[in-house]
Design an enzyme around this catalytic site. Structure first.
Site, PDB file in Angstrom:
ATOM      1  N   SER A   1     -47.740 -25.375  43.811  1.00  0.00           N
ATOM      2  CA  SER A   1     -47.138 -26.063  44.956  1.00  0.00           C
ATOM      3  C   SER A   1     -45.674 -25.731  45.192  1.00  0.00           C
ATOM      4  O   SER A   1     -45.109 -26.148  46.201  1.00  0.00           O
ATOM      5  CB  SER A   1     -47.289 -27.576  44.800  1.00  0.00           C
ATOM      6  OG  SER A   1     -48.638 -27.913  44.731  1.00  0.00           O
TER       7      SER A   1
ATOM      8  N   GLU B   1       0.788  -1.229   0.000  1.00  0.00           N
ATOM      9  CA  GLU B   1       0.000   0.000   0.000  1.00  0.00           C
ATOM     10  C   GLU B   1       0.826   1.289   0.000  1.00  0.00           C
ATOM     11  O   GLU B   1       0.365   2.306  -0.505  1.00  0.00           O
ATOM     12  CB  GLU B   1      -0.931   0.014   1.225  1.00  0.00           C
ATOM     13  CG  GLU B   1      -1.932  -1.132   1.257  1.00  0.00           C
ATOM     14  CD  GLU B   1      -3.002  -1.021   0.188  1.00  0.00           C
ATOM     15  OE1 GLU B   1      -3.365   0.109  -0.210  1.00  0.00           O
ATOM     16  OE2 GLU B   1      -3.478  -2.061  -0.293  1.00  0.00           O
TER      17      GLU B   1
END
Lengths: 149, 770
Positions: free
Chosen positions: B465, B185
């Site tokens: 319960s 680059e």
């Protein structure tokens, strides 16, 4: 018949010895260690209803945890409390039923001046103590923070 | 004469005016240019020195700890390795590989960081038999300590910009990446001043020769400026600003700072709506590993992607990506960064990619919601979305996957029993660690990936319960009056209120059972006996017990509370059962272990806290009665799946018209609470046993664990009682059950064995201990 009768005491004694040996092997009741129940263990109905399930069993503690606790004790002795906390947290996470981790937490909190947290940790340690020796250790540490080694 | 003179004067004045105007214009332009440069300079510095990015918080499951003696199932371990993207290979010669052979498993663990510090890449060998780690060695040496695998990333808290990014410091960037970038680059990066006339000239020559654009002349600095500050607009104005800002950037900052920013900013891929930025994140995205661990060819591939992440996407265009990678390697060799041999070797390597991780979608949304809830109490929402925090949670992926599987398999079977036209069965389930209160697994929907209504945290349903243990605990805290063998009446009764209304509880089987021992009344969940007991104790007393157990919401003020006419979420139920499971110690349910900043510095640790709220003797007795539920009561069908050696305790819950099916149960290690029902509150036809218990027991049967074995308190003694009459009897008698009793001083009505044969049987039984 008389000859036979003469042998009875010796034979009888031998039979008694054999019976005692068999009973000792079958009904051996040394303190059991708590083991992992594997996923591969076949289902075979609900657990039995004998009194053995109320016997307190010694927790199987990995060597790695004992090593962590030794390091934690050293760190506490040397005042490295934050490091000790990390070690204790790890030990407690791996073996949450091991009384000594909580005993050391209690000592540590007391050194930090947090008596309330220390008491709760000692209570937890006592509740998880698997034998008289562990219980005594907790009581001793609770009475005297210097007596926890 | 005057006219000529004035004309000459005018001619003289026009050039002066024109010159003055030009000068003013020139000065104005200069001033404007200077002002513009000052403005750009301020922009450059403001963003570069301020918060550069909004970094999402990353959320991790617990790291798997490995040690000798650990309860661990090989299949579950392999599932977790699959989640972490480990590949099975014939040789574990690279991080991220493993090999299973019989009871042995070798894994080449990746390098990672934990609360205990940095863990290097390392080979671990395990031998696992009977679901226990028999041996652990690292690099061939037996290990007596603890090793970890890297924690599985389960999600994140994302900014609105939907970018994924991990930061890496310049000094940690592999040299191969830097040399690849320079070669490909910007060859003159360390020489130019932001723009490179040489690069522009080179590009111009190449493009003219080729007759098209084949090379760019932008430096890395210019690329950074374009992405960091500007838009992708192609215009001379943008280009000019880009050049100016690049020069300004280079004037203020070091080359390494600029390069580091570029490495952390560059766009390198897409996952759905989430953009992947920075090489560190890209390394995880493409290879499931840290950037520091990438090989030469992997670094070259990442560099190659810079030019066009979509065009060179290695998953969609592998051939193109490989060609680009090989070109990068060639350029690196041409610039003498790598040898020819290294270049050729790297170019021979195939593309080895990890399966694509899904970002911005949290894998376990129910659990993530709990994490967020616990975080917002301490952290600002904006900080969570932008500071790059690392959140280490308590989630156990093995248990989570096991829970999800159990839900899917069982609900599919339960669906078959639903009428075709009925609404869908749904569920909310949570698993916690009994000893620590850590939340290990959670599912808020039968479709666990569904990020909608979280039933664990939000579905308030009547508990039925499940409330009963609070009644029996209230009783057992009064040993003078109630012990496990105490006889209770299960005969019908009515309560008439002042307004004339009548309340008459019924048993599930519509039958009454006369006098029954207390522990059996709980184990069989007799409504009448429980309601009678609750009324005898006092509603306020039972409520006080619920408060001690950790229930904080408003409670039903009527006796129907005793039969569970009280709405709670599964999470709230887990809170109060946690206290029961931990033998009377209240401990907060925690989903987070610690929070660190993006550099790994710990910000918060969430430590274990505990408070004893129930006397251990009462708690022990209650647990014993709940164990009876599992042995001989409403929970016994669990042992169609569970091993008999896995002692557990639990409670089923069913509400009127079978609208809600509940189960809460625990072993020595895990507490699980499961609710099954329908969102429209219609009937399911399921009891707690036929619905929720099935999910619970399938889950528990897939996890190696310790059985419930609470140490017996010193003041609790075991005595023998006749199962039918509740009277104390001899151990040797047939029909005798051992029961713990609080206090040696209490005497119970005694009965002898019923027959000589049963005496003999019992004597032999106790002698031989079978």
């Amino acid at each position: 018949m008389v000859e036979l009768l003469k042998h009875i005491p010796r034979v009888g004694a031998q039979l008694v010895m054999i019976a005692i040996t068999c009973m000792a092997l079958v009904s051996c009741s040394t303190q059991q260690r708590l083991g992992v129940v594997a996923t591969s263990d076949a289902a075979s109905g609900p657990a039995g209803s004998d009194g053995a399930r109320y016997e307190t069993k010694q927790v199987a503690v990995p060597a790695a945890v004992k090593s962590l606790l030794v390091s934690a004790e050293q760190a506490i002795s040397q005042g490295r409390l934050e490091e000790a906390k990390n070690l204790l947290a790890r030990a407690q996470r791996i073996a949450p039923s091991y009384s000594r981790s909580y005993l050391l937490w209690g000592v540590l909190h007391r050194l930090e001046g947090d008596e309330s947290k220390a008491t709760q940790m000692f209570n937890r340690a006592y509740s998880l103590a698997a034998n008289d020796s562990e219980k005594r250790a907790v009581l001793k540490a609770q009475e005297d923070s210097n007596a926890w080694h | 004469m005057t006219k000529a003179k004035s004309s000459a004067k005018q001619k003289k004045a026009s050039p002066q005016k024109s010159g003055s105007f030009k000068l003013k214009l020139f000065l104005t332009l200069i001033i404007a240019a200077i002002a513009w440069v000052i403005y750009l300079d301020a922009q450059v510095r403001f963003k570069f020195e301020g918060k550069r990015w909004s970094l999402p918080a990353q959320v991790f499951a617990r790291p798997l700890e490995l040690y000798e003696g650990q309860a661990l199932n090989l299949d579950n371990l392999e599932n977790e390795l699959a989640l972490l993207d480990y590949r099975q290979a014939s040789q574990t010669d690279k991080p991220g590989t493993y090999l299973r052979s019989g009871s042995r498993l070798s894994v080449y663990r990746r390098a990672h960081n934990t609360a205990e510090g940095s863990q290097p890449a390392q080979k671990l060998d395990l031998v696992i038999r009977g679901d226990v780690v028999q041996n652990l060695s690292t690099d061939g040496v037996t290990e007596k300590g603890i090793q970890t695998l890297e924690p599985f990333k389960i999600g994140g808290v994302y900014p609105s910009s939907k970018q994924e990014r991990q930061l890496i410091a310049y000094e940690d960037v592999p040299p191969g990446l830097i040399s690849g970038l320079l070669a490909t680059e910007d060859k003159d990066f360390f020489e130019h001043f932001g723009v490179s006339p040489l690069a522009i000239a080179r590009a111009a020559f190449a493009n003219i020769s080729a007759g098209r654009v084949v090379q760019g002349g932008s430096t890395l600095t210019q690329q950074l400026v374009k992405n960091f500050y500007l838009t992708r607009e192609r215009s001379l104005w943008r280009k000019a600003n880009e050049a100016l800002m690049s020069i300004l950037l280079e004037a203020h900052y070091e080359k390494t700072d600029i390069l580091e920013t570029y490495i952390n900013d560059v766009y390198l891929g897409q996952s759905g709506s989430t953009a992947i930025h920075g090489f560190a994140m890209a390394s995880y995205f493409y290879f499931a590993k840290q950037l520091e661990s990438c090989t030469l060819e992997e670094l070259a591939l990442l560099v190659g992607i810079v030019k066009g992440p979509s065009y060179y996407d290695p998953r969609r265009h592998p051939e193109r990506a490989k060609q680009r990678r090989d070109l990068v390697l060639t350029l690196m060799h041409e610039d003498n960064w790598i040898s020819r041999a290294d270049m050729l070797e790297a170019q021979q390597m195939p593309l080895l990619l990890a399966s694509k991780p899904r970002f911005h979608s949290n894998r376990y949304p129910a659990f993530m919601e709990l994490v967020r809830q616990q975080l917002v109490a301490e952290y600002d929402a904006d900080d969570l979305r932008s500071e790059g925090l690392k959140i280490y949670t308590t989630l156990d992926p093995q248990l989570q996957e096991g829970l999800e599987s159990a839900i899917q398999l069982e609900l599919r079977q339960l669906d078959a029993r639903q009428p075709a036209s009925s609404s869908e069965l749904q569920t909310g389930a949570i698993v916690t660690a009994v000893g620590t209160g850590e939340v290990l697994a959670m599912s808020g929907d039968r479709r666990p990936r569904y990020s909608g209504f979280n039933r664990v945290l939000k579905a308030e349903r009547a508990v039925g319960s499940l409330i009963k243990p609070a009644i029996y605990l209230t009783a057992l805290e009064q040993p003078d009056s109630y012990q496990l063998p105490t006889m209770l009446s299960d005969d019908p009764f009515k309560l008439e209120f002042e307004n004339g209304e009548i309340w008459q509880p019924n048993n599930f089987d519509d039958e009454s059972h006369g006098n029954v021992p207390l522990y059996q009344a709980l184990a069989n969940s007799y409504n009448i006996a429980s309601a009678r007991l609750g009324i005898e104790l006092g509603l306020d007393e039972v409520k006080a017990t619920l408060r001690k157990l950790g229930v904080s919401q408003a409670l039903n003020p009527y006796p129907s509370l005793l039969l569970g006419a009280q709405a709670m979420t599964p999470f709230e139920v887990a809170k109060f059962y946690q206290t029961i499971a931990s033998n009377g110690f209240n401990m907060p349910l925690r989903a987070i272990r610690e929070v660190a900043d993006h550099d790994g510095n710990v910000l918060s640790r969430y430590r274990f806290e505990v408070e004893q709220v129930i006397q251990p003797e009462a708690s022990y007795l209650l647990q014993s009665a709940m164990q009876e539920t599992m042995r001989n009561g409403t929970g016994k069908s669990a042992y169609a799946r569970l091993p008999s050696a896995l002692h557990t305790a639990g409670k089923t819950g069913t509400t009127n018209d079978f609208r809600d099916s509940w189960f809460a149960g625990f072993s020595g290690d895990y507490l699980g609470v499961v609710w099954v029902g329908k969102d429209d509150n219609s009937s399911t036809g399921l009891t707690g046993s036929s619905g929720a218990l099935k999910v619970w027991s399938r889950f528990m049967s897939g996890v190696p664990q310790y059985p419930l074995a609470t140490p017996r308190p010193a003041d609790v003694f075991v005595k023998w009682f006749d199962r039918e009459t509740g009277k104390q009897t001899d151990e040797s008698c047939s029909g005798a059950d051992p029961l713990p009793v609080w206090g040696q001083q209490y005497e119970f009505e005694y009965q002898s064995c019923s027959s000589g044969l049963s005496k003999l049987k019992g004597w032999l039984k106790s002698w031989l201990n079978f």
